[in-house]
Motif scaffolding. Structure first.
Motif, PDB file in Angstrom:
ATOM      1  N   GLN A  37       1.053  -1.454   0.456  1.00  0.00           N
ATOM      2  CA  GLN A  37       0.421  -0.733  -0.568  1.00  0.00           C
ATOM      3  C   GLN A  37       1.031   1.048   0.027  1.00  0.00           C
ATOM      4  N   HIS A  38       0.332   2.263  -1.005  1.00  0.00           N
ATOM      5  CA  HIS A  38       1.370   3.428  -0.712  1.00  0.00           C
ATOM      6  C   HIS A  38       1.018   4.213   0.412  1.00  0.00           C
ATOM      7  N   VAL A  39       1.913   5.434   1.261  1.00  0.00           N
ATOM      8  CA  VAL A  39       2.126   5.826   2.586  1.00  0.00           C
ATOM      9  C   VAL A  39       3.114   7.117   1.813  1.00  0.00           C
TER      10      VAL A  39
ATOM     11  N   GLN B 120      -3.021   6.012  -8.056  1.00  0.00           N
ATOM     12  CA  GLN B 120      -2.279   7.272  -8.407  1.00  0.00           C
ATOM     13  C   GLN B 120      -1.827   8.520  -8.390  1.00  0.00           C
ATOM     14  N   GLU B 121      -2.932   8.658  -6.226  1.00  0.00           N
ATOM     15  CA  GLU B 121      -2.279   9.499  -5.891  1.00  0.00           C
ATOM     16  C   GLU B 121      -0.485   9.862  -5.314  1.00  0.00           C
TER      17      GLU B 121
ATOM     18  N   HIS C 174      -4.577  16.316 -11.474  1.00  0.00           N
ATOM     19  CA  HIS C 174      -3.724  17.363  -9.750  1.00  0.00           C
ATOM     20  C   HIS C 174      -3.237  18.446 -11.009  1.00  0.00           C
ATOM     21  N   ASP C 175      -2.856  18.002 -11.915  1.00  0.00           N
ATOM     22  CA  ASP C 175      -2.496  19.204 -13.142  1.00  0.00           C
ATOM     23  C   ASP C 175      -4.089  20.213 -13.629  1.00  0.00           C
TER      24      ASP C 175
ATOM     25  N   ARG D 245      -9.460  15.090   0.588  1.00  0.00           N
ATOM     26  CA  ARG D 245      -8.745  14.470   1.111  1.00  0.00           C
ATOM     27  C   ARG D 245      -7.036  14.669   0.920  1.00  0.00           C
ATOM     28  N   PRO D 246      -6.430  14.784   1.945  1.00  0.00           N
ATOM     29  CA  PRO D 246      -5.225  14.769   2.207  1.00  0.00           C
ATOM     30  C   PRO D 246      -4.259  14.843   0.812  1.00  0.00           C
ATOM     31  N   SER D 247      -4.552  13.527   0.284  1.00  0.00           N
ATOM     32  CA  SER D 247      -4.172  13.249  -0.850  1.00  0.00           C
ATOM     33  C   SER D 247      -4.238  14.308  -1.961  1.00  0.00           C
TER      34      SER D 247
END
Length: 177
Positions: free
Chosen positions: A16-18, A41-42, A61-62, A106-108
């Motif tokens: 999992q990404h962190v 993706q984030e 995000h762009d 979302r924070p990400s």
């Protein structure tokens, strides 16, 4: 509020990404770090922004950055504002012609946007108190059995064990620049 920087994006032991947020001004290998588990993706989007990589087509995000700029607004700051039942909540503060506006995020997503526009990232004190962990574990932090001694009000044993498993499997190259 504590101003932080992105210390890295990595994979935990379960793939999992962190994202790792470190308070500005705290030395490497000391203090505390806030791990927030995020989607693939984030994670990719944040890494692309941090590394300044060029992509052939805009990522989500762009597009967010482009929308904000096209509307004549600027990102003042982003915050990891609270944590409820293990879920982190973020906010993006925009400066607009109508004044400052706060947008739930979302924070990400907030961090991915901040990484693109150079906006400061902040974490609420209560979130740092509840969810941050020691940046490193030294012998002085361990008891005779090798267990980590922590303040039970700030770091639960379960979260600490999870972070220790992460530290066992992380490689320096996982953190990027």
């Amino acid at each position: 509020m504590v101003q932080v920087r992105v210390a890295g994006v990595a994979l935990d032991a379960t793939e999992q990404h962190v994202i790792l947020l470190k308070p500005i001004g705290e030395i490497e290998g000391g203090g505390r770090i806030l791990p927030i588990w995020i989607g693939q993706q984030e994670a990719t989007s944040i890494l692309i922004a941090i590394e300044g990589a060029v992509v052939p087509r805009p990522l989500a995000h762009d597009l967010m950055r482009s929308l904000v700029e096209t509307l004549g607004a600027t990102v003042v700051r982003v915050e990891v504002a609270r944590i409820e039942e293990g879920t982190f909540y973020g906010e993006i503060t925009l400066s607009t012609v109508l004044g400052e506006r706060i947008v739930d995020a979302r924070p990400s997503d907030a961090i991915a946007l901040a990484s693109r526009v150079g906006a400061p990232i902040w974490v609420a004190d209560a979130v740092m108190d509840e969810a941050s962990v020691p940046d490193t574990v030294t012998g002085a932090d361990a008891d005779a059995d090798g267990e980590i001694e922590t303040d039970a009000d700030t770091v639960t044993a379960e979260r600490l064990d999870e972070f220790k498993r992460f530290l066992d499997d992380v490689e320096p190259e996982d953190f990027g620049s």
